[in-house]
Design an enzyme around this catalytic site. Sequence first.
Site, short mmCIF file in Angstrom:
data_model
loop_
_atom_site.label_atom_id
_atom_site.label_comp_id
_atom_site.label_asym_id
_atom_site.label_seq_id
_atom_site.Cartn_x
_atom_site.Cartn_y
_atom_site.Cartn_z
N ALA A 130 15.20 36.65 48.08
CA ALA A 130 15.63 35.24 48.04
C ALA A 130 15.77 34.84 46.58
O ALA A 130 15.10 35.38 45.70
CB ALA A 130 14.64 34.34 48.76
N SER A 131 16.65 33.86 46.34
CA SER A 131 16.88 33.39 44.99
C SER A 131 17.00 31.87 45.02
O SER A 131 17.78 31.32 45.79
CB SER A 131 18.15 34.01 44.41
OG SER A 131 18.37 33.59 43.09
N ALA A 132 16.20 31.22 44.19
CA ALA A 132 16.20 29.76 44.17
C ALA A 132 16.49 29.26 42.75
O ALA A 132 16.90 30.01 41.88
CB ALA A 132 14.87 29.22 44.68
N ILE A 134 14.62 28.16 40.23
CA ILE A 134 13.79 28.48 39.08
C ILE A 134 13.35 29.94 39.07
O ILE A 134 13.10 30.51 38.01
CB ILE A 134 12.57 27.54 39.04
CG1 ILE A 134 13.03 26.13 38.66
CG2 ILE A 134 11.49 28.01 38.09
CD1 ILE A 134 11.94 25.09 38.64
N ALA A 135 13.27 30.57 40.22
CA ALA A 135 12.79 31.95 40.28
C ALA A 135 13.49 32.68 41.42
O ALA A 135 14.19 32.07 42.24
CB ALA A 135 11.27 31.96 40.49
N GLN A 136 13.31 34.00 41.45
CA GLN A 136 13.79 34.78 42.59
C GLN A 136 12.71 35.79 42.99
O GLN A 136 11.78 36.08 42.22
CB GLN A 136 15.12 35.46 42.30
CG GLN A 136 15.12 36.59 41.32
CD GLN A 136 16.55 37.11 41.10
OE1 GLN A 136 17.53 36.37 41.16
NE2 GLN A 136 16.67 38.40 40.83
N VAL A 137 12.85 36.31 44.21
CA VAL A 137 11.79 37.10 44.82
C VAL A 137 12.31 38.49 45.18
O VAL A 137 13.40 38.63 45.74
CB VAL A 137 11.27 36.40 46.09
CG1 VAL A 137 10.27 37.29 46.83
CG2 VAL A 137 10.63 35.07 45.74
N LYS A 152 7.49 37.42 42.67
CA LYS A 152 8.29 36.28 42.24
C LYS A 152 8.38 36.28 40.72
O LYS A 152 7.36 36.41 40.04
CB LYS A 152 7.66 34.97 42.73
CG LYS A 152 8.47 33.73 42.45
CD LYS A 152 7.83 32.52 43.12
CE LYS A 152 8.69 31.27 42.98
NZ LYS A 152 8.10 30.11 43.70
N ASP A 287 6.94 20.08 48.11
CA ASP A 287 8.28 20.66 48.02
C ASP A 287 8.62 21.33 49.35
O ASP A 287 9.02 22.50 49.40
CB ASP A 287 8.33 21.67 46.88
CG ASP A 287 9.76 21.99 46.44
OD1 ASP A 287 10.66 21.18 46.76
OD2 ASP A 287 9.98 23.01 45.78
#
Length: 544
Positions: A130-132, A134-137, A152, A287
């Site tokens: 997953a990619s958001a 501020i960060a990705q996993v 992460k 959040d």
Amino acid sequence: MTPAELKRLYRIIKVQLEYGLDELLPNHQLTKAPLLFRKSLFWIKNKHPNKPLGERLRLALQELGPVWIKFGQMMSTRRDLFPDHIADQLAMLQDKVSPFDGLLAKKQIEQALGGALETWFDNFSIEPLASASIAQVHTANLKETGQEIVIKVIRPDIQPVIDADIKLMYRLAKIVAKTLPEARRLKPVEVVREYEKTLIGELDLRREAANAIQLRRNFENSEELYVPEIITDFSNKTVMVSERIYGIQVSDITGLENNGTNMKLLAERGVRVFFTQVFRDSFFHADMHPGNVFVEYEHPENPRWIGLDCGIVGTLNSEDKRYLAENFLAFFNRDYRRVAELHVESEWVPRETNIDEFEFAIRIVCEPIFAKPLCEISFGHVLLNLFNTARQFNMEVQPQLVLLQKTLLYIEGLGRQLYPQLDLWATAKPFLEEWMSNQVGPKAVLNSVKDRAPFWAEKLPELPELLYDSLKQGKLMNQRLENLFDGYRQTKRSIALGNFLFGAGATSIICSAILIERMEGHLSLVLGALGITFWLLSWRFYRK
């Protein structure tokens, strides 16, 4: 504004216009100025006319960076305010932001851990899970135990982008606060400061790890919420390792229904989890967009939430909690006068506010929302109406509650998707009544005694010595008070005598002046000398 801030502002406007977002501006009296400004920027054209509006909005927010992506994530939960073709696209910002290069992610992780990944992990996936914003996993396995984990990692070079946007937001907030008197009560600068604090906090994964550990401890062995375990040995400022979980994303309504999930119970538990975090723990996940919330596959008849990404949490002090609980209960009981009184007591509105008028204004806004299922209630519209009411009575925004307000909007959005018939009020009211009963009355006293018992047990052996010291200090205090009183009486006597001598001296001087006119020289000199002597003596008494 500085040249850098003007450059960033131009960049924001340029990106929005290149994606044709000016189409979102309605033809209205209030939008005449922005539309005229748009025409003046004739050289900036819509470069994506063939793409749907929702996709263009998502791509524009994604291009502008994390501050704007966070805004899009919040908007994605408000399907009552946005049509599906926009909300569906914005939902992709929750965990489907364009990823950065997986090899670069691997390099950053190795730099943060101080060695090759193969030292500690197997089966590292270059492709992110997953990619958001501020960060990705990325997924992997612990070499030592084989446990499935996720890693992460913070996006590279993200800090300057956030700093630039926050600085611009501060500048605009200050301009708005100075130029628009009505905006001051909304405290734009304080709101930006709170947003900056939470956003910058997300850049430090040590903070998120600590939050997750605390939240996991708060709900240990709970049937309502599960928080994945953090592997602290491999977590630092830019990297966080945690157990991998499998669940159904809460926005996947079809998947939940196919799994036989009890949607009503799931929705009710979501409300209870939120109120438990706020009022029992004073520590809540702030959040809760669908990208951070999953539901376990197991036991769909008794569904359990899974909470991820604890980078943003909110806390409330006891006064805030008490005030909120009383307000909620007053709303539930339709006691709008009590709501008005609480606003005045907490100084959210000026003390000179007319309670009767304020009560009537709140009644107009809130009365229509009761006795209706959730699907017929838009809390977004209610908030807008309350802001209009606030403007009439000069109510100020409380920055410490901004996160709570945002989380309430998330909760409404999730509840609306899961079980539109959920009665949010009926679900929350019993919880709040029980919490209030634990705060006041005999039960509250017993709980307080129980909580303080270890402290008193520890201090009990010291009680005789403390009592002796207290009595001794009391005796010394009495002696000091007596000395002070004696000094006060002596001073008072000196001042009284000084006043007498000053008056006698003044009388002698006046008499001396009168005798001079009558040619009584000797007696006049005697009285004059006596008056000056009295004055000198009075000055000495005053000095004492």
